[in-house]
Design a protein around this motif. Structure first.
Motif, PDB file in Angstrom:
ATOM      1  N   ASP A 177       0.853  -1.187   0.000  1.00  0.00           N
ATOM      2  CA  ASP A 177       0.000   0.000   0.000  1.00  0.00           C
ATOM      3  C   ASP A 177       0.892   1.241   0.000  1.00  0.00           C
ATOM      4  O   ASP A 177       1.450   1.623   1.035  1.00  0.00           O
ATOM      5  N   LEU A 178       1.013   1.871  -1.169  1.00  0.00           N
ATOM      6  CA  LEU A 178       1.904   3.024  -1.304  1.00  0.00           C
ATOM      7  C   LEU A 178       1.378   4.258  -0.594  1.00  0.00           C
ATOM      8  O   LEU A 178       2.143   5.155  -0.249  1.00  0.00           O
ATOM      9  N   GLU A 179       0.071   4.337  -0.399  1.00  0.00           N
ATOM     10  CA  GLU A 179      -0.518   5.493   0.261  1.00  0.00           C
ATOM     11  C   GLU A 179      -0.507   5.338   1.785  1.00  0.00           C
ATOM     12  O   GLU A 179      -0.067   6.235   2.505  1.00  0.00           O
ATOM     13  N   SER A 180      -0.982   4.222   2.292  1.00  0.00           N
ATOM     14  CA  SER A 180      -1.125   4.047   3.739  1.00  0.00           C
ATOM     15  C   SER A 180       0.198   3.701   4.423  1.00  0.00           C
ATOM     16  O   SER A 180       0.374   4.018   5.600  1.00  0.00           O
ATOM     17  N   ARG A 181       1.105   3.032   3.734  1.00  0.00           N
ATOM     18  CA  ARG A 181       2.417   2.651   4.271  1.00  0.00           C
ATOM     19  C   ARG A 181       2.292   2.057   5.682  1.00  0.00           C
ATOM     20  O   ARG A 181       2.871   2.555   6.651  1.00  0.00           O
ATOM     21  N   PHE A 182       1.560   0.958   5.765  1.00  0.00           N
ATOM     22  CA  PHE A 182       1.405   0.284   7.053  1.00  0.00           C
ATOM     23  C   PHE A 182       2.747  -0.211   7.596  1.00  0.00           C
ATOM     24  O   PHE A 182       2.883  -0.420   8.803  1.00  0.00           O
ATOM     25  N   ASP A 183       3.732  -0.378   6.725  1.00  0.00           N
ATOM     26  CA  ASP A 183       5.054  -0.826   7.159  1.00  0.00           C
ATOM     27  C   ASP A 183       5.782   0.233   7.980  1.00  0.00           C
ATOM     28  O   ASP A 183       6.787  -0.075   8.640  1.00  0.00           O
ATOM     29  N   LYS A 184       5.277   1.478   7.955  1.00  0.00           N
ATOM     30  CA  LYS A 184       5.910   2.549   8.718  1.00  0.00           C
ATOM     31  C   LYS A 184       5.073   3.013   9.916  1.00  0.00           C
ATOM     32  O   LYS A 184       5.391   4.022  10.545  1.00  0.00           O
ATOM     33  N   ARG A 185       4.016   2.281  10.227  1.00  0.00           N
ATOM     34  CA  ARG A 185       3.198   2.644  11.387  1.00  0.00           C
ATOM     35  C   ARG A 185       3.957   2.281  12.670  1.00  0.00           C
ATOM     36  O   ARG A 185       4.559   1.210  12.752  1.00  0.00           O
ATOM     37  N   PRO A 186       3.916   3.143  13.690  1.00  0.00           N
ATOM     38  CA  PRO A 186       4.713   2.887  14.888  1.00  0.00           C
ATOM     39  C   PRO A 186       4.146   1.784  15.774  1.00  0.00           C
ATOM     40  O   PRO A 186       2.941   1.513  15.782  1.00  0.00           O
ATOM     41  N   SER A 187       5.038   1.146  16.511  1.00  0.00           N
ATOM     42  CA  SER A 187       4.677   0.339  17.673  1.00  0.00           C
ATOM     43  C   SER A 187       4.714   1.261  18.885  1.00  0.00           C
ATOM     44  O   SER A 187       5.460   2.244  18.905  1.00  0.00           O
ATOM     45  N   VAL A 188       3.924   0.960  19.909  1.00  0.00           N
ATOM     46  CA  VAL A 188       3.931   1.768  21.129  1.00  0.00           C
ATOM     47  C   VAL A 188       4.132   0.845  22.329  1.00  0.00           C
ATOM     48  O   VAL A 188       3.402  -0.139  22.502  1.00  0.00           O
ATOM     49  N   TRP A 189       5.121   1.179  23.143  1.00  0.00           N
ATOM     50  CA  TRP A 189       5.453   0.395  24.327  1.00  0.00           C
ATOM     51  C   TRP A 189       5.157   1.212  25.585  1.00  0.00           C
ATOM     52  O   TRP A 189       5.531   2.379  25.671  1.00  0.00           O
ATOM     53  N   VAL A 190       4.470   0.589  26.528  1.00  0.00           N
ATOM     54  CA  VAL A 190       4.153   1.208  27.817  1.00  0.00           C
ATOM     55  C   VAL A 190       5.089   0.623  28.864  1.00  0.00           C
ATOM     56  O   VAL A 190       5.068  -0.586  29.132  1.00  0.00           O
ATOM     57  N   GLN A 191       5.909   1.476  29.474  1.00  0.00           N
ATOM     58  CA  GLN A 191       6.837   1.040  30.514  1.00  0.00           C
ATOM     59  C   GLN A 191       6.461   1.698  31.836  1.00  0.00           C
ATOM     60  O   GLN A 191       6.565   2.918  31.983  1.00  0.00           O
ATOM     61  N   PRO A 192       5.995   0.912  32.813  1.00  0.00           N
ATOM     62  CA  PRO A 192       5.661   1.507  34.110  1.00  0.00           C
ATOM     63  C   PRO A 192       6.861   2.184  34.748  1.00  0.00           C
ATOM     64  O   PRO A 192       7.993   1.691  34.660  1.00  0.00           O
ATOM     65  N   ILE A 193       6.610   3.319  35.382  1.00  0.00           N
ATOM     66  CA  ILE A 193       7.608   3.977  36.218  1.00  0.00           C
ATOM     67  C   ILE A 193       7.197   3.727  37.661  1.00  0.00           C
ATOM     68  O   ILE A 193       6.140   4.173  38.098  1.00  0.00           O
ATOM     69  N   GLY A 194       7.989   2.955  38.384  1.00  0.00           N
ATOM     70  CA  GLY A 194       7.583   2.486  39.703  1.00  0.00           C
ATOM     71  C   GLY A 194       6.796   1.194  39.567  1.00  0.00           C
ATOM     72  O   GLY A 194       6.616   0.654  38.469  1.00  0.00           O
ATOM     73  N   GLN A 195       6.328   0.676  40.664  1.00  0.00           N
ATOM     74  CA  GLN A 195       5.597  -0.590  40.663  1.00  0.00           C
ATOM     75  C   GLN A 195       4.096  -0.340  40.595  1.00  0.00           C
ATOM     76  O   GLN A 195       3.555   0.438  41.361  1.00  0.00           O
ATOM     77  N   TRP A 196       3.442  -1.059  39.702  1.00  0.00           N
ATOM     78  CA  TRP A 196       2.007  -0.898  39.497  1.00  0.00           C
ATOM     79  C   TRP A 196       1.187  -1.863  40.341  1.00  0.00           C
ATOM     80  O   TRP A 196      -0.043  -1.760  40.357  1.00  0.00           O
TER      81      TRP A 196
END
Length: 506
Positions: A328-347
């Motif tokens: 898909d040349l328009e949507s470029r799903f290969d360039k969509r970001p991953s998002v990582w959630v890292q807790p600060i402190g203990q949850w």
């Protein structure tokens, strides 16, 4: 905009001198104080002050209204960051208040129609009035020194999304999720007011404060934005309940999965092999185990939970980065970001919950993941959660030894069919580079409501990894099948993350 906010006149607090001749500094504590006060009142939503011509805009008409770049906040000062604003209208009918925080105090950023180009819309800007903006976006020279890219957007309810270097918008984050996927209906808190610190000339980060409000919840947020190859956001969250809720989702992520490797397009008419912003949920548990759950577009609502204590992190990832898998040349799903959630402190104790919603096309964000704490404080007592969001691409967080690179369902040619369900799972990573040629690698497969008929692990020389061929039979068609699998090395220890898969009832 929430009318009750007017009863808590923060402006009075902001300009009270700490001592003669000095202005009191604005801080996160001011936003926390306002959220705490709001939690003791009933939310009161004022009627929209927008004219009918803005309320009646359709999608294309709204997109034709553009902020004039030469009116960007801080452009004249040549600061590294700039702010541009979204016009209210269409779905964004309640304006938010935006303030600039400077050493001299706090000032309102006022809406003016001459800040916008209205395109082909039949709108007379000279007669147009609005109580504020719909949201804003942050610009910064991320990909080239001479151009300020859009790297962060706050628009709609508590939604926001960011970008790292060479990334394209995909997955979104939210401030809070309330009663998601419950029969009682979801409550959508909204950011109603923002305070943005004016950066200095050499700044490499930007601090944003936000006030959140909804019928049963208020909150104070601080975002510290750090653009880069992986753009980071340090998030400080202080939540106050007006009344008890059934489920509170913290650090929520929202994405889209239409079809992919483990669930090909059923129509056969789409030329694209895969269409998704994310292809899996990754979890790093407090015990050190890594879990990978491939995403699906289910026929019915599908909710999964992973009980954990003090997790190291979780995120929705787009692991497949090959353009040929999307085309898909328009949507470029290969360039969509991953998002990582890292807790600060203990949850503490709680669960990561994954919600997958049926979607007929790619225009719906049908995947949600968030952290649900095991216990909540009584109303009006503060709940504190801090975490770091990383918007990643090639440097996405993953296990040190090996990880799943693809999951495929189905089988090759057979002389006769049977009632089994087949999977092919590929693992890739440094663990396989260390193995001797004759090393014994065993699959460890467990399941609920499943008979494992075949599980074979063998080298995949194309990726210098390993492939697991798995064949199972569902025992009870009316119940779901849950599968877990990992690879065990010569020393009997795990050398891969755990592949986790859920098949809904037939």
């Amino acid at each position: 905009m929430v009318a009750v906010a007017k009863h808590v006149s923060l402006a009075l607090c902001l300009f009270i001198a700490a001592q003669p001749g000095r202005v009191a500094a604005f801080s996160f504590d001011d936003v926390i104080a306002q959220a705490r006060t709001l939690s003791g009142t009933t939310q009161r939503l004022a009627d929209s002050d927008l004219p009918k011509e803005l309320l009646d805009l359709d999608y294309d008409q709204y997109r034709d209204i553009r902020f004039r770049p030469d009116r960007a906040l801080w452009r004249d000062a040549r600061l590294p960051f700039e702010l541009m604003f979204f016009h209210p209208g269409f779905h964004y009918q309640r304006a938010v208040r935006i303030h600039e925080v400077t050493p001299a105090g706090v000032r309102d950023v006022q809406f003016s129609s001459n800040q916008f180009d209205y395109g082909k819309n039949s709108i007379d800007p000279t007669k147009l009035r609005a109580p504020g903006f719909a949201g804003f976006r942050v610009h910064y020279p991320l990909n080239a020194p001479g151009y300020k890219d859009e790297i962060l957007t706050f628009l709609g309810a508590s939604y926001f999304r960011a970008l790292g270097k060479q990334q394209i918008y995909g997955i979104s984050a939210r401030g809070l999720a309330v009663d998601t996927a419950l029969a009682s209906g979801e409550e959508f808190p909204a950011f109603t007011e923002f305070w943005i610190e004016r950066p200095n000339a050499g700044a490499s980060q930007l601090t944003i404060y936000a006030l959140l409000d909804s019928r049963r919840v208020t909150g104070a947020y601080r975002f510290v934005l750090k653009p880069g190859i992986d753009t980071l956001m340090e998030v400080s969250t202080r939540i106050f309940l007006r009344e008890q809720v059934t489920k509170l989702g913290l650090a929520p992520l929202t994405s889209m999965y239409f079809f992919g490797e483990n669930q090909p397009n059923a129509t056969g008419t789409d030329f694209r092999p895969e269409v998704h912003d994310s292809d899996g949920l990754s979890i790093h548990s407090g015990t050190g185990e890594w879990i990978w759950r491939p995403l699906v577009n289910p026929k019915r609502l599908l909710v999964s939970s992973f009980a954990l204590v003090n997790p190291f992190g979780f995120g929705m990832q787009q692991r497949d980065r090959r353009f040929s898998h999307y085309e898909d040349l328009e949507s470029r799903f290969d360039k969509r970001p991953s998002v990582w959630v890292q807790p600060i402190g203990q949850w503490g104790a709680g669960r990561v919950e994954l919600v997958q919603i049926p979607s007929p096309d790619e225009t719906n964000d049908n995947i949600v993941a968030y952290w649900v704490p095991e216990t909540l404080p009584p109303p009006r007592q503060m709940l504190t959660f801090d975490y770091r969001l990383s918007w990643q691409m090639d440097n996405a967080v993953r296990p040190a030894q090996s990880w799943v690179t693809q999951t495929r369902r189905g089988h090759a040619y057979r002389k006769s069919t049977d009632d089994s369900i087949d999977f092919v799972i590929d693992f890739e990573g440094p663990a396989f580079m260390k193995l001797a040629a004759d090393a014994k690698v065993e699959p460890v497969v467990t399941g609920q409501n499943a008979e494992v008929r075949e599980a074979i692990a063998y080298p995949n020389p194309i990726i210098n990894g390993y492939r697991l061929a798995l064949r199972v039979k569902r025992m009870d068609e009316s119940k779901p099948v849950e599968l877990r699998a990992f690879l065990r090395g010569p020393d009997s220890g795990a050398i891969s993350e755990t592949w986790s898969y859920l098949l809904p009832p037939s």
